[in-house]
Design an enzyme around this catalytic site. Structure first.
Site, PDB file in Angstrom:
ATOM      1  N   ARG A  41      51.024  33.305  44.594  1.00  0.00           N
ATOM      2  CA  ARG A  41      52.420  33.659  44.605  1.00  0.00           C
ATOM      3  C   ARG A  41      53.583  32.858  44.820  1.00  0.00           C
ATOM      4  NH1 ARG A  41      49.261  38.160  45.149  1.00  0.00           N
ATOM      5  NH2 ARG A  41      49.424  39.563  43.736  1.00  0.00           N
ATOM      6  N   ASP A 109      37.990  34.848  48.944  1.00  0.00           N
ATOM      7  CA  ASP A 109      37.582  33.350  49.027  1.00  0.00           C
ATOM      8  C   ASP A 109      36.209  33.448  49.996  1.00  0.00           C
ATOM      9  OD1 ASP A 109      38.356  34.116  52.023  1.00  0.00           O
ATOM     10  OD2 ASP A 109      40.306  33.174  51.106  1.00  0.00           O
ATOM     11  N   HIS A 126      40.490  43.205  46.439  1.00  0.00           N
ATOM     12  CA  HIS A 126      40.417  42.449  45.350  1.00  0.00           C
ATOM     13  C   HIS A 126      39.200  41.609  44.641  1.00  0.00           C
ATOM     14  CE1 HIS A 126      45.174  42.469  46.082  1.00  0.00           C
ATOM     15  NE2 HIS A 126      44.746  43.595  45.783  1.00  0.00           N
ATOM     16  N   CYS A 137      27.399  46.657  33.426  1.00  0.00           N
ATOM     17  CA  CYS A 137      26.554  47.466  33.970  1.00  0.00           C
ATOM     18  C   CYS A 137      26.819  46.971  35.501  1.00  0.00           C
ATOM     19  CB  CYS A 137      25.076  47.013  33.472  1.00  0.00           C
ATOM     20  SG  CYS A 137      24.558  45.319  33.785  1.00  0.00           S
ATOM     21  N   SER A 200      52.240  38.824  51.723  1.00  0.00           N
ATOM     22  CA  SER A 200      53.734  39.343  51.304  1.00  0.00           C
ATOM     23  C   SER A 200      54.059  40.935  51.178  1.00  0.00           C
ATOM     24  CB  SER A 200      53.899  38.742  49.950  1.00  0.00           C
ATOM     25  OG  SER A 200      53.097  39.290  49.062  1.00  0.00           O
ATOM     26  N   ILE A 242      50.257  30.714  61.160  1.00  0.00           N
ATOM     27  CA  ILE A 242      49.171  31.878  61.560  1.00  0.00           C
ATOM     28  C   ILE A 242      48.179  31.260  62.357  1.00  0.00           C
ATOM     29  CG2 ILE A 242      47.134  33.338  60.620  1.00  0.00           C
ATOM     30  CD1 ILE A 242      49.277  33.659  58.061  1.00  0.00           C
TER      31      ILE A 242
END
Length: 252
Positions: A41, A109, A126, A137, A200, A242
């Site tokens: 994004r 990932d 997700h 199936c 976010s 981070i």
């Protein structure tokens, strides 16, 4: 409270981790960018260059399915080369120490699993891009199988039921996985510290879990370079890298 600098933020985070019995991390794309996985994004992200293909379009159009798989295989080298970063490894250390029962992630990932989390302790909201599933199936397929057939005749169909085969991810317009949503809700309501990392916090319903934890009495920490709409709810906000923030918590 917004940490005035990374050192004070890390110290306060350490105190909150030490005081907590049940810590639930909620991770977004930001934890994986230092691993070479691009954000979707952000300015310059994948979705600014390629319009996302909605689920109904994937189902209805062979052309859309071919384009979807073309994009995925164009990213294969990036995903294959990615290794868990400092953030992943720090969370895995706390998981091994018994502080974290499971991680809730928006990421696709597989890096939490690679860092040491048992697969059933990674709640993927997700989905996962490292394998494929039939949308009918549910049969799982290896990406190598898909690639061989894609190169021969385009996006393949399931050999069992004939429905299209898609990466095991959740596309726009596709139903969220009920089991993962239920487990994430239970964890959010039962933890005493939720740490939102690299998200976010704008994608719903996933963005509701930090708020759910806070409403249930948990402390909330947000680690993200950019401000989020939930910063005012948080007990601690760290707007720094981070990997630098969580690196001190990587165990031996």
């Amino acid at each position: 409270m917004i940490a005035k600098d990374i050192q004070s933020g890390v110290e306060r985070l350490g105190e909150m981790i030490a005081a907590a019995s049940i810590i639930v991390p909620f991770t977004g794309a930001g934890i994986s960018t230092e691993c070479g996985i691009p954000d979707f994004r952000s300015p310059g992200g994948l979705w600014t260059r390629n319009r996302p293909i909605p689920f109904d379009e994937f189902v209805a159009s062979q052309e859309a399915r071919d384009e979807s798989w073309r994009r995925r295989f164009a990213m294969e080298a990036t995903f294959a080369a990615a290794k868990p970063g400092r953030g992943h490894r720090a969370l895995a250390s706390l998981y091994r120490a018994g502080k974290i029962p499971a991680v809730i992630t928006q990421n696709i990932d597989n890096l939490h699993q690679q860092s040491g989390f048992a697969p059933d302790r990674v709640i993927e909201l997700h989905g996962n891009t490292t394998y494929a599933r039939c949308i009918g199936c549910g049969r799982a397929y290896d990406l190598g199988w898909v690639k061989q057939r894609f190169d021969d005749s385009g996006a393949p169909d399931c050999t069992d039921c004939g429905e299209p085969v898609k990466t095991a991810t959740i596309s726009f317009g596709q139903a969220m996985p009920e089991d993962a949503m239920e487990r994430a809700s239970e964890l959010s309501r039962s933890c005493d510290l939720l740490i939102a990392i690299g998200s976010s916090l704008v994608v719903w319903p996933a963005a509701g879990f930090p708020m759910m934890a806070k409403s249930a009495g948990a402390r909330l920490v947000i680690i993200n370079r950019e401000p989020t709409d939930q910063d005012d709810l948080a007990d601690l906000v760290i707007r720094h890298d981070i990997g630098d923030t969580l690196g001190p918590f990587v165990g031996n």
